[in-house]
Design an enzyme around this catalytic site. Structure first.
Site, PDB file in Angstrom:
ATOM      1  CG  ASP A 484      -2.097  -0.715   1.162  1.00  0.00           C
ATOM      2  OD1 ASP A 484      -2.607  -0.887  -0.024  1.00  0.00           O
ATOM      3  OD2 ASP A 484      -2.574  -1.355   2.187  1.00  0.00           O
TER       4      ASP A 484
HETATM    5  C1  BGC Z   1       0.036   1.185   6.680  1.00  0.00           C
HETATM    6  C2  BGC Z   1      -0.301   0.100   5.606  1.00  0.00           C
HETATM    7  C3  BGC Z   1      -1.748  -0.142   5.294  1.00  0.00           C
HETATM    8  C4  BGC Z   1      -2.454   1.052   4.798  1.00  0.00           C
HETATM    9  C5  BGC Z   1      -3.805   0.994   4.750  1.00  0.00           C
HETATM   10  C6  BGC Z   1      -0.761   2.309   5.535  1.00  0.00           C
HETATM   11  O1  BGC Z   1      -0.291   3.576   6.385  1.00  0.00           O
HETATM   12  O2  BGC Z   1       1.295   1.336   6.217  1.00  0.00           O
HETATM   13  O3  BGC Z   1       0.153  -1.136   6.187  1.00  0.00           O
HETATM   14  O4  BGC Z   1      -2.090  -1.021   4.558  1.00  0.00           O
HETATM   15  O5  BGC Z   1      -2.196   2.186   5.639  1.00  0.00           O
HETATM   16  O6  BGC Z   1      -4.575   2.060   4.386  1.00  0.00           O
HETATM   17  O1  IFM Z   2      -1.249  -5.314   1.330  1.00  0.00           O
HETATM   18  C1  IFM Z   2      -1.701  -4.494   2.413  1.00  0.00           C
HETATM   19  C2  IFM Z   2      -2.811  -4.770   2.963  1.00  0.00           C
HETATM   20  O2  IFM Z   2      -3.886  -4.848   1.997  1.00  0.00           O
HETATM   21  C3  IFM Z   2      -2.939  -4.042   4.424  1.00  0.00           C
HETATM   22  N1  IFM Z   2      -1.987  -4.095   5.228  1.00  0.00           N
HETATM   23  C4  IFM Z   2      -0.822  -3.957   4.656  1.00  0.00           C
HETATM   24  C5  IFM Z   2      -0.569  -4.621   3.463  1.00  0.00           C
HETATM   25  C6  IFM Z   2       0.830  -4.210   2.860  1.00  0.00           C
HETATM   26  O3  IFM Z   2       0.889  -2.753   2.599  1.00  0.00           O
END
Ligand code: BGC
Ligand code: IFM
Length: 812
Positions: A484
């Site tokens: 993400d």
């Molecule tokens: C986090 C990710 C997460 C995402 C969700 C980010 O700030 O680092 O791990 O999946 O937010 O929106």
């Molecule tokens: O792939 C994502 C997931 O959708 C939500 N938690 C963090 C992951 C890696 O960014």
């Protein structure tokens, strides 16, 4: 250092101190009513949707920790008072224990010769939390004690509840009838649901107004009512409604008394709306209460719950010489898979329940570790997910569980999303043999007029990748792929625009080698499925696209010693030796090799050696290296994290599993299992003071080698780590793999192992599989017998007779 121990026979983790390094929680309920409960009874409950139907209130990030709300009990004895779960009164106990089990938590505490044990659980097919409270006088004098209960109502919409005080301080309404306290505050839906808190005994008093119970300037640790040993009989009128009972209990020496409290939720269909303001239909609550009128009924429901879990967990069990492995595989990893299947990333001690609903990629991956437990629920979920897909094959990134509709605010364009649907469908069919799922008419964007068979949805998923490729022929990353925080289109951000909503404005667009790896891995599975259902033309087309992509990966996606991660929007390499920071990323290494890239020419082995050397640590593999030490506009959020945390070189346990799988694919069982043990929770138990999270479930992330707090975990419970690690250990390492025509056996294990046994319930048959490793190899089946007869190949056929079959497998 440990703070408890595993009681494997009871499938429990037993916590022996209330002051664990962080609250160690459990989940109650697995259908529609859910609760989070910590080892000191903190947490909250909700019905289906942690945001829209929050039943009890909880304050996140509270000071002190975990005193933000819970289902609290207080004992009052002659001027002294305490809580049997230590919190919230936090008076010293002579004995304390918390047992987190499968769908229940039992907390007991003793003080002043009064031993109190509270068992919390959500019975099967029941929309409520049942608390069995047993109070015993262990002394030699008669005791006259009081028992106070306490919960605080949330005004339904958890977000509104925490923000809209000008409104909410006026809306609270309750009703008290006998020993039942009803919470009937309307939300905007107009009286179609209510909650109640009851006890199966006459009460001496009650409170339903928080301030009257606690006192304006007191806290949960010293409510004025408890300190005085007497309820105020307050009736809430606005402000913060609560529910508290007071029971006067007299106990002879050695005497025990038992009470049943119920926190229930009642939904009224439209036609049963409350007759007029302030009149609620209590019949449903009364029926729920009548169901558990005594301790015996509660014990029966607890037995049913235990039998339910025994049944679910019996689908895959291992007997090996490694207790930690056994308890992970047989109990806790599968349990966590159920929880993540139910809740996606919505509600934990790190997810507030209001931020996210069900994720498309998350839920599709969660299915992989869950679907053998209850295939019918997996089938339903697959259809729900596919119903939020868009006509071009893309998908809403999230949907809200109560409405099942795609979330417009977040939208789509996370270009890995569509592929995970294919993987979930393939896994479901391999587990069940149920091809009819492919014919289910499934809407796009929940619009029934646009419904097409599920097989068409997965075709569009496949095509979404080939219709969206960039200058090198690699898949466009979109807003982000699985990672993400790798936001490669962010450079075109306008002032005031959020980085996550921008796409490139000058025609160049970032490409993902990770999605390319996923495409060859999952695309091959798509082709195999098409072949299986007799659609050879589609299988051929898919295979052609896959092999084309494989060539593109090897030409443009390989950096000499490992796979690149991406090309950014300027066409520059991401995850290359040429870069100063972020030279290597983990995701593309695992997925490209799982897709079969570099196997024949030794590049896969070379890659995995580089992974070990550059990403390996004693606590697991970091996501990238070197960590980013400054902000790069072309990389986005990933470079905003301090080095060693989260997606910036944290140990992201989810993708560690892909490396285990890749090691298994190249037959290096020793490496695969070594990585497994570095992050599997049971192995972290010994150093809980460093790791800090629950030693029975995976956390999303452990701080990496660049971090100040190397080895410390965060974000336990709701993570794709659960299902991928279950896939890695159960299928890739232990080698018990569902296939269309039977169960394949293909282990990749440490060469030192002599063997192990797995019992697998597969399509109704009970397969008792004994694996023997006389020549101490890591992989390769040399001989296999089924019911005493040697078979060729390594696939146990489907008998379909529901009987036990003995399978013997010799490696070598
Ligand atoms: C986090 C990710 C997460 C995402 C969700 C980010 O700030 O680092 O791990 O999946 O937010 O929106
Ligand atoms: O792939 C994502 C997931 O959708 C939500 N938690 C963090 C992951 C890696 O960014």
């Amino acid at each position: 250092m440990k703070y408890g121990f595993f009681d494997d026979a009871k499938k429990e983790y037993v916590i022996t101190t209330p002051t664990t390094p962080y609250p160690w929680i459990n989940y109650l309920g697995s259908q529609e009513f859910f609760s989070l409960i910590s080892n000191t009874a903190g947490g909250y409950s909700f019905y289906k949707d942690a945001k829209l139907r929050r039943i009890t209130r909880f304050r996140y990030n509270n000071v002190p920790l975990d005193l933000g709300g819970g289902r609290y009990y207080y004992l009052y004895d002659n001027g002294d008072f305490w809580s049997p779960g230590w919190a919230p009164a936090r008076k010293e106990l002579d004995r304390y224990e918390c047992r987190h089990g499968m769908g229940y938590t039992k907390i007991s505490g003793k003080r002043n010769d009064i031993e109190t044990e509270v068992t919390f659980f959500v019975p099967l097919n029941y929309n409520g939390e049942v608390h069995k409270v047993v109070v015993k006088n262990t002394g030699d004098k008669k005791k006259e004690v009081k028992l106070f209960s306490f919960i605080e109502w949330c005004l339904w919409n958890a977000q509104d509840d925490q923000t809209n005080f000008q409104r909410n301080f006026n809306t609270g309404e309750v009703e008290i009838k006998g020993s039942v306290i009803y919470h009937k505050t309307e939300y905007k839906e107009r009286r179609d649901h209510y909650a109640f808190f009851s006890v199966n005994a006459p009460i001496e008093g009650f409170d339903s107004d928080r301030e009257s119970f606690i006192g304006t300037y007191n806290g949960f640790e010293n409510p004025q009512v408890v300190a005085a040993g007497k309820s105020n009989n307050s009736v809430a009128d606005g402000w913060s409604p609560i529910a508290s009972h007071c029971l006067a209990i007299s106990l002879e020496p050695g005497e025990t008394k038992e009470f049943v409290f119920i926190l229930g939720y009642v939904e009224n269909p439209l036609e049963e709306k409350w007759e007029s303001k302030n009149v609620i239909n209590k019949k449903k609550a009364e029926d729920m209460i009548a169901k558990f009128s005594d301790g015996a009924a509660v014990d029966k429901a607890l037995d049913e719950l235990a039998a339910y879990w025994d049944g679910l967990l019996s689908k895959y069990t291992i007997v090996s010489k490694d207790d930690k492995l056994n308890r992970m595989v047989n109990i806790w990893n599968q349990y966590q898979c159920m929880v993540t299947f139910n809740l996606s990333r919505s509600a934990s001690y790190f997810e507030s329940g209001i931020g996210r609903g069900m994720g498309f990629r998350d839920s599709n991956q969660d299915l992989l570790g869950f679907l053998h437990q209850i295939p019918d629920r997996a089938r339903e979920r697959i259809i729900d997910l596919a119903s939020t897909q868009l006509e071009d094959g893309g998908a809403y990134h999230q949907y809200q569980p109560l409405t099942k509709r795609g979330n417009d605010e977040i939208g789509g364009n996370f270009n890995d999303d569509p592929l995970w649907l294919i993987l979930a469908v393939v896994a479901y069919i391999k587990e069940t043999g149920d091809y009819t799922i492919l014919d289910v008419k499934t809407p796009f964007d929940n619009d029934e007029s646009k419904a097409t068979p599920l097989s068409d949805h997965i075709k569009r998923s496949f095509d979404h990748v080939i219709n969206n490729v960039g200058p090198h022929g690699l898949p466009l990353i979109g807003r982000a792929d699985w990672n993400d925080c790798l936001n490669l289109n962010c450079f075109s951000m306008e002032p005031g625009e959020s980085f996550q909503t921008t796409t490139s404005k000058d025609g160049r667009v970032a490409e993902s080698v990770m999605i390319a790896g996923m495409f060859v891995y999952i695309g091959k599975e798509y082709a195999k499925l098409m072949e299986k259902i007799g659609n050879q033309a589609e299988a051929d087309r898919a295979n052609k696209e896959v092999s084309k992509m494989k060539d593109i990966i090897m030409e443009h996606g390989f950096d000499g010693e490992w796979f690149l991660r991406a090309y950014d929007d300027f066409g520059k390499k991401v995850g290359s030796n040429e870069n100063e920071e972020g030279k290597i990323f983990i995701e593309s290494q695992g997925l490209c090799i799982m897709g079969g890239c570099g196997i024949e020419d030794g590049k896969a082995i070379k890659t995995l050696d580089a992974v070990e050397e550059r990403l390996g640590t004693k606590y697991g593999l970091v996501l990238n290296n070197p960590a980013f030490t400054k902000y790069y506009v072309e990389y986005g959020e990933i470079s905003t994290y301090p080095a060693g945390y989260k997606e910036n070189a944290g140990i992201f346990c989810h993708n560690n599993a892909w490396i285990m799988c890749a090691e298994a694919v190249v037959g290096r069982g020793d490496k695969a299992f070594d990585y497994y043990t570095r992050i599997a929770p049971a192995y972290t138990e010994e150093y809980s003071e460093i790791h800090r999270m629950e030693p029975y479930v995976y956390s999303q992330m452990v701080a990496g080698k660049d971090a100040g707090r190397f080895g410390e975990a965060k974000n336990s419970w709701l993570t794709g780590t659960a299902s991928w690690n279950f896939v890695a250990i159960s299928q890739f390492i232990l080698g018990i793999i569902p296939e269309y025509d039977g169960l394949m056996v293909n282990p990749a294990i440490p060469a030192s192992w002599d063997g192990y046994q797995v019992t697998r319930l597969f399509r109704g048959d009970i397969l008792k599989i004994t694996i023997k490793n006389p020549n101490h190899v890591s992989a390769g089946v040399s001989k296999m017998t089924v019911d005493g007869k040697e078979i060729s190949g390594n696939i146990v056929p489907v008998f379909g007779d529901g009987m036990e079959h003995e399978v013997e497998v010799i490696l070598g």
